[in-house]
Design a protein around this motif. Structure first.
Motif, PDB file in Angstrom:
ATOM      1  N   SER A   1       0.831  -1.213   0.000  1.00 36.84           N
ATOM      2  CA  SER A   1       0.000   0.000   0.000  1.00 36.84           C
ATOM      3  C   SER A   1       0.858   1.252   0.000  1.00 36.84           C
ATOM      4  CB  SER A   1      -0.901   0.053   1.236  1.00 36.84           C
ATOM      5  OG  SER A   1      -1.907  -0.902   1.142  1.00 36.84           O
TER       6      SER A   1
ATOM      7  N   GLN B   1       2.325   1.943  -3.333  1.00 35.45           N
ATOM      8  CA  GLN B   1       1.424   2.143  -4.475  1.00 35.45           C
ATOM      9  C   GLN B   1       0.617   3.437  -4.384  1.00 35.45           C
ATOM     10  OE1 GLN B   1       0.723  -0.088  -7.132  1.00 35.45           O
ATOM     11  NE2 GLN B   1       2.320  -1.515  -6.536  1.00 35.45           N
ATOM     12  N   GLU B   2       0.282   3.823  -3.180  1.00 31.01           N
ATOM     13  CA  GLU B   2      -0.693   4.905  -3.006  1.00 31.01           C
ATOM     14  C   GLU B   2       0.040   6.182  -2.605  1.00 31.01           C
ATOM     15  OE1 GLU B   2      -4.235   5.151  -3.215  1.00 31.01           O
ATOM     16  OE2 GLU B   2      -3.678   7.231  -2.799  1.00 31.01           O
TER      17      GLU B   2
ATOM     18  N   GLU C   1       0.793  -7.375  -5.877  1.00 34.22           N
ATOM     19  CA  GLU C   1       1.324  -6.486  -6.914  1.00 34.22           C
ATOM     20  C   GLU C   1       0.814  -6.883  -8.306  1.00 34.22           C
ATOM     21  OE1 GLU C   1       5.422  -4.809  -4.841  1.00 34.22           O
ATOM     22  OE2 GLU C   1       5.554  -6.506  -6.233  1.00 34.22           O
TER      23      GLU C   1
ATOM     24  N   TRP D   1      -2.044  -8.479  -8.940  1.00 31.46           N
ATOM     25  CA  TRP D   1      -3.472  -8.160  -9.005  1.00 31.46           C
ATOM     26  C   TRP D   1      -3.695  -6.669  -9.255  1.00 31.46           C
ATOM     27  CZ3 TRP D   1      -6.711 -11.342  -4.879  1.00 31.46           C
ATOM     28  CH2 TRP D   1      -6.461 -12.704  -5.075  1.00 31.46           C
ATOM     29  N   LEU D   2      -2.840  -5.841  -8.640  1.00 38.38           N
ATOM     30  CA  LEU D   2      -2.996  -4.388  -8.780  1.00 38.38           C
ATOM     31  C   LEU D   2      -2.553  -3.885 -10.156  1.00 38.38           C
ATOM     32  CD1 LEU D   2      -1.677  -3.086  -5.317  1.00 38.38           C
ATOM     33  CD2 LEU D   2      -4.046  -3.056  -6.117  1.00 38.38           C
TER      34      LEU D   2
ATOM     35  N   ASN E   1      -6.707  -4.987 -13.133  1.00 45.30           N
ATOM     36  CA  ASN E   1      -6.981  -3.754 -13.865  1.00 45.30           C
ATOM     37  C   ASN E   1      -7.005  -4.044 -15.357  1.00 45.30           C
ATOM     38  OD1 ASN E   1      -7.409  -1.480 -12.053  1.00 45.30           O
ATOM     39  ND2 ASN E   1      -5.383  -2.034 -11.236  1.00 45.30           N
TER      40      ASN E   1
ATOM     41  N   LEU F   1      -8.376  -0.381  -9.678  1.00 44.92           N
ATOM     42  CA  LEU F   1      -8.019  -0.939  -8.366  1.00 44.92           C
ATOM     43  C   LEU F   1      -6.675  -0.396  -7.909  1.00 44.92           C
ATOM     44  CD1 LEU F   1      -8.702  -3.047  -6.134  1.00 44.92           C
ATOM     45  CD2 LEU F   1      -7.429  -4.727  -7.513  1.00 44.92           C
ATOM     46  N   SER F   2      -6.626   0.271  -6.737  1.00 40.28           N
ATOM     47  CA  SER F   2      -5.368   0.886  -6.311  1.00 40.28           C
ATOM     48  C   SER F   2      -4.784   0.317  -5.022  1.00 40.28           C
ATOM     49  CB  SER F   2      -5.553   2.390  -6.145  1.00 40.28           C
ATOM     50  OG  SER F   2      -6.428   2.669  -5.070  1.00 40.28           O
ATOM     51  N   GLN F   3      -5.596  -0.320  -4.194  1.00 45.26           N
ATOM     52  CA  GLN F   3      -5.085  -0.915  -2.960  1.00 45.26           C
ATOM     53  C   GLN F   3      -5.872  -2.183  -2.643  1.00 45.26           C
ATOM     54  OE1 GLN F   3      -4.063   1.449   0.756  1.00 45.26           O
ATOM     55  NE2 GLN F   3      -5.291   2.986  -0.260  1.00 45.26           N
ATOM     56  N   ILE F   4      -5.164  -3.165  -2.082  1.00 49.53           N
ATOM     57  CA  ILE F   4      -5.813  -4.366  -1.552  1.00 49.53           C
ATOM     58  C   ILE F   4      -5.305  -4.564  -0.133  1.00 49.53           C
ATOM     59  CG2 ILE F   4      -6.059  -6.886  -1.760  1.00 49.53           C
ATOM     60  CD1 ILE F   4      -5.486  -6.641  -4.726  1.00 49.53           C
TER      61      ILE F   4
END
Lengths: 381, 381
Positions: free
Chosen positions: A70, A73-74, A114, A116-117, A129, A146-149
């Motif tokens: 997270s 990525q964010e 990573e 999946w994002l 995505n 999709l930005s966070q899991i």
């Protein structure tokens, strides 16, 4: 090989389980593995029912298998904190802090998250995505949704160890996707409508649930999937959860969504924004102007406010000013305590931090349904 | 011209006097001056008996007449905070927070304090530091002894207004004086022995008392003069008060000093230093090693500890580590709460702050004679 479980005397063993509320306080298992080394599971202890206990293995916190994804990525810190806090609050609604122990996600690895994002592609078939298309115009291209899991595991003591008994997965969906056409070029943005956020969020949620159910340990436990709309990068508050689904044991398709009606605001409101309560805005403005008059050098006073179903459910007030002495800090804090009591909205939990360039100087807090603010002034020897 | 005093209904008038402990809660005077403008005296309100209420004039805090001098003169922040906090504690011993209202010093101006802190010379006859001599060797030169002056006024309500009823003046004396031989040259230092600190401190104190008594308002009130030994610039704790004298109304010469036996330490102790209690050191070491094992990335754990008459009377623990999620902060804080309860010394008040590069994340506190630590985790919306 598990050899012996010592359940029920952890207060003596681990020494510092604070609360005494049921079976989860009494877990501490000593395990001799075949090579003689010991594996010991402890819990963190519990400040109060507001928080889950966490899992410690061999004296070390059991960190997430996808730790740090997270953060990397964010780019908006408020989205990270708001996402994690909000997800915990959803979990607490369904999985009691008295019954369950919290474990940082152990079933999704860094690589997996990573992938999946990332975008779906030949080299990354699991990307959640959309595939890249030729267009690079804001509306022609396919944005990153999709930005966070975030995975949260909920455990219950089961004889010799902790058993995974529930899971919550949060999915953060962009409301704005920032992109570059060339590596060092300017940043463009694709705005994603609320309808698109919902549509794509729900579709991704279904894919995630199906994938989770393929893992043996997750076949037969309740799984919450919760959807968060991330705020734009320039926002001074995070985004908000807008829906979640509690999927009973073994369900592989989401059949029902529970709406979450929550929104965050920054006070004072920007002139072009409309808030949910003129009363609360006036209260804050009165508080702010009272405080700002206190010192010859003005104080900055802002707040994050969270509304749930239209009512204020939390506020963080941040006050920054220049201090010339500890006695100024003490007097200012006492004054704030009175002004907060007088002006700020009742009932909702409120935190107030007082900062200078040297860092935090004091802080005040009123919990939900408490009448009075408590104050703490930081000192130094 | 004072026209009317409204004493006794300030709870309605000013709205936010929190505590209700005697006459000082009930002051709020509205004054119409001859030109029609209003002067209004309010008090800050009081968090608890630990703190004095402060004076507000026309909605603005009454700041010190010598505001900011300490900040500009003293390079070690710990000396500033420790000096101010310690001075308040000495005042509290003699002037009850229930009876007196605190006012930032109004009788010594910035110019006056700056002149007093300077060397005596033809152009500065009031300098309280010795005249310059030719020698520039560490032992041949005359060092700067006096490094900080802090004035605290104590008021009691008197009919229409507040009346100055007591004063405390703190004098900070250097244990090391840093100097340069040429403007941009290297820094040298003159070490000042404890005996010299005492001797010069007491001599300066007598001069200060005499000067204060020449001011009309200060002729006939009790005045405390307190002496502080400043720590060196590289110290991670401030210095300590070592003596004070309470001079009854109109006394112009100090006849009696009360010894203050207080000392500050940084834990873990440097290997060449000896602390006052091996027990407390071991307690801290155990706490530290427990905490440091919690995360894969180690935490920095240090503390400031204050001893009075050989007993621990306060501790500030500072923990810094890297966090990857809010749930890590929650788990870590709950774990610290247990470890602090188990390992840290009982009885003394202890504050624990948990920091990351993003600032304070959580904090725990146990007041004197409380059994349990309370914890607060900062969140964000």
């Amino acid at each position: 090989m598990l050899k012996k479980a010592i359940v029920g005397i952890s207060i003596i063993l681990s020494g510092f389980m604070l609360a005494a509320c049921g079976s989860i306080d009494n877990l501490s298992s000593d395990t001799n593995s075949s090579n003689g080394s010991k594996t010991k599971t402890q819990l963190t202890g519990q400040t109060n029912d507001n928080y889950y206990q966490g899992v410690i293995k061999n004296g070390r916190y059991r960190t997430s298998k996808s730790r740090g994804v997270s953060v990397s990525q964010e780019s908006n810190q408020f989205n990270i904190k708001g996402f994690e806090n909000g997800l915990l609050n959803i979990s607490k609604k369904e999985f009691s802090t008295k019954k369950y122990v919290f474990q940082e996600g152990q079933y999704l690895s860094t690589d997996q998250v990573e992938n999946w994002l990332d975008r779906k592609s030949k080299s990354n078939p699991t990307g959640l995505n959309p595939e890249k298309v030729k267009s690079t115009t804001p509306t022609g291209r396919t944005p990153i949704y999709l930005s966070q899991i975030d995975e949260q595991d909920f455990m219950v003591p089961n004889g010799k160890s902790l058993k995974l008994s529930a899971m919550t997965v949060g999915l953060a969906i962009n409301s704005v996707d920032y992109y570059k056409k060339t590596q060092y070029g300017p940043t463009y943005q694709t705005n994603i409508s609320n309808a698109e956020v919902k549509k794509h969020g729900k579709a991704i949620a279904n894919q995630v649930l199906q994938r989770l159910r393929k893992k043996k340990a997750l076949k037969n436990i309740p799984i919450i999937i919760a959807l968060y709309k991330s705020a734009s990068d320039d926002s001074l508050v995070g985004g908000n959860f807008f829906a979640y689904s509690l999927n009973d044991d073994s369900e592989t398709k989401i059949s029902k969504w529970t709406k979450v009606n929550q929104k965050n605001y920054v006070f004072p409101l920007q002139s072009n924004k409309k808030g949910p309560s003129t009363n609360d805005e006036d209260s804050f403005d009165n508080f702010k102007s009272t405080i700002q008059g206190f010192f010859p050098n003005l104080s900055g006073v802002t707040a994050q406010a969270q509304y749930t179903d239209g009512s204020l459910t939390g506020m963080n007030v941040n006050i920054t000013t220049q201090f010339y002495s500890q006695t100024e800090i003490i007097s200012f804090t006492q004054y704030i305590q009175g002004a907060a009591q007088k002006y700020l909205p009742a009932n909702a939990p409120i935190d107030i931090t007082v900062q200078s360039t040297e860092g935090i100087q004091s802080f005040l807090s009123r919990k939900a349904n408490e009448k009075k603010f408590s104050a703490h002034i930081f000192n130094s020897y």
